[in-house]
Design a protein around this motif. Structure first.
Motif, PDB file in Angstrom:
ATOM      1  N   GLY A   1     -43.754 -23.583 -42.682  1.00  0.00           N
ATOM      2  CA  GLY A   1     -43.444 -24.851 -43.303  1.00  0.00           C
ATOM      3  C   GLY A   1     -42.438 -24.916 -42.885  1.00  0.00           C
ATOM      4  O   GLY A   1     -42.100 -26.794 -43.799  1.00  0.00           O
ATOM      5  N   HIS A   2     -41.215 -24.433 -43.363  1.00  0.00           N
ATOM      6  CA  HIS A   2     -39.901 -25.103 -43.047  1.00  0.00           C
ATOM      7  C   HIS A   2     -39.856 -25.957 -41.585  1.00  0.00           C
ATOM      8  O   HIS A   2     -40.434 -25.773 -40.803  1.00  0.00           O
TER       9      HIS A   2
ATOM     10  N   GLN B   1     -35.340  -6.546 -44.208  1.00  0.00           N
ATOM     11  CA  GLN B   1     -36.848  -5.006 -44.347  1.00  0.00           C
ATOM     12  C   GLN B   1     -37.524  -6.395 -45.425  1.00  0.00           C
ATOM     13  O   GLN B   1     -38.067  -5.776 -44.756  1.00  0.00           O
ATOM     14  N   ASP B   2     -37.188  -6.748 -45.923  1.00  0.00           N
ATOM     15  CA  ASP B   2     -38.160  -7.290 -47.047  1.00  0.00           C
ATOM     16  C   ASP B   2     -38.938  -8.401 -46.094  1.00  0.00           C
ATOM     17  O   ASP B   2     -40.038  -8.879 -46.938  1.00  0.00           O
ATOM     18  N   GLU B   3     -38.786  -8.865 -45.167  1.00  0.00           N
ATOM     19  CA  GLU B   3     -39.966 -10.146 -44.097  1.00  0.00           C
ATOM     20  C   GLU B   3     -39.792 -11.036 -44.176  1.00  0.00           C
ATOM     21  O   GLU B   3     -40.120 -11.933 -44.499  1.00  0.00           O
ATOM     22  N   THR B   4     -38.431 -11.353 -44.303  1.00  0.00           N
ATOM     23  CA  THR B   4     -38.203 -12.719 -44.843  1.00  0.00           C
ATOM     24  C   THR B   4     -36.973 -12.767 -43.948  1.00  0.00           C
ATOM     25  O   THR B   4     -36.027 -11.925 -43.218  1.00  0.00           O
ATOM     26  N   PHE B   5     -36.581 -14.671 -43.379  1.00  0.00           N
ATOM     27  CA  PHE B   5     -35.146 -14.722 -42.580  1.00  0.00           C
ATOM     28  C   PHE B   5     -34.392 -15.654 -43.871  1.00  0.00           C
ATOM     29  O   PHE B   5     -33.348 -16.058 -43.380  1.00  0.00           O
ATOM     30  N   LYS B   6     -35.002 -16.197 -45.148  1.00  0.00           N
ATOM     31  CA  LYS B   6     -33.943 -16.759 -45.638  1.00  0.00           C
ATOM     32  C   LYS B   6     -33.248 -18.064 -44.857  1.00  0.00           C
ATOM     33  O   LYS B   6     -31.994 -17.538 -44.809  1.00  0.00           O
ATOM     34  N   PRO B   7     -33.968 -18.349 -44.444  1.00  0.00           N
ATOM     35  CA  PRO B   7     -33.983 -20.196 -43.231  1.00  0.00           C
ATOM     36  C   PRO B   7     -32.655 -20.779 -43.678  1.00  0.00           C
ATOM     37  O   PRO B   7     -31.732 -21.488 -43.337  1.00  0.00           O
TER      38      PRO B   7
ATOM     39  N   ILE C   1     -37.592 -20.527 -35.019  1.00  0.00           N
ATOM     40  CA  ILE C   1     -36.820 -19.039 -35.631  1.00  0.00           C
ATOM     41  C   ILE C   1     -37.919 -18.602 -35.078  1.00  0.00           C
ATOM     42  O   ILE C   1     -38.139 -18.157 -34.638  1.00  0.00           O
ATOM     43  N   GLN C   2     -38.944 -18.528 -34.962  1.00  0.00           N
ATOM     44  CA  GLN C   2     -40.332 -18.246 -34.059  1.00  0.00           C
ATOM     45  C   GLN C   2     -40.474 -17.810 -33.045  1.00  0.00           C
ATOM     46  O   GLN C   2     -40.238 -16.270 -32.556  1.00  0.00           O
TER      47      GLN C   2
END
Length: 179
Positions: free
Chosen positions: A9-10, A29-35, A16-17
């Motif tokens: 939804g960002h 490592q925590d499966e985030t991207f921090k957009p 990004i994808q």
């Protein structure tokens, strides 16, 4: 396939994808991207060099702060230096952890795209006087090519820090301009 749990939804989700799918964007490592987090010099150059699939180099970094450059980024920075995309500061440092502003990232993107720069270029943004003199030709070339644009209200916001999401979108645009 990497799945990032904080991009759904960002506004930059598709860019990004696409970067994840192409292999030049990794999450944490925590499966985030921090957009919405600001991107630093090492992170951006790593993504950029991966996206451009630049050739490996055996050159070592000569920056006075080379020992502070993360090991995961040093070969990418070396490739970008060799290609003339990035350079250090006048004091000999690279400052890998420094966050990037729009003037800096635009300069690197224009160099990476191989765009022609006119040293006598001028800008029509209302905040053109806050664009550093060294960046004006790069910003002008980036705008002319469609690689970058303003932030609204005819402003470029040259000192505004760039987010990770914006960096992903910049690289996606670069790949379209180069192809």
């Amino acid at each position: 396939m990497v799945s990032l749990k904080d991009i759904s939804g960002h506004w930059a989700e598709s860019a990004i994808q696409s970067g994840v799918t192409a292999g030049y964007i990794n999450g944490y490592q925590d499966e985030t991207f921090k957009p919405n987090a600001h991107i630093n010099r090492a992170e951006f150059i790593t993504m950029l060099v991966r996206a451009l699939q630049m050739k490996e180099t055996t050159n070592s970094l000569a920056f006075t702060d080379a020992k502070q450059i993360p090991s995961w980024a040093s070969s990418y920075i070396s490739q970008a230096v060799e290609a003339g995309i990035v350079s250090g500061y006048t004091d000999g440092t690279f400052r890998a952890g420094k966050q990037l502003n729009r003037s800096e990232i635009t300069t690197w993107m224009v160099r990476a795209a191989g765009l022609t720069v006119n040293n006598n270029a001028s800008l029509s943004f209302t905040d053109k006087d806050s664009v550093p003199a060294w960046a004006v030709p790069y910003v002008a070339a980036g705008v002319k090519s469609g690689l970058v644009s303003g932030v609204g209200q005819n402003r470029f916001a040259p000192k505004q820090l760039t987010t990770r999401a914006e960096a992903a979108v910049f690289i996606a645009k670069l790949l379209k301009v180069k192809n």
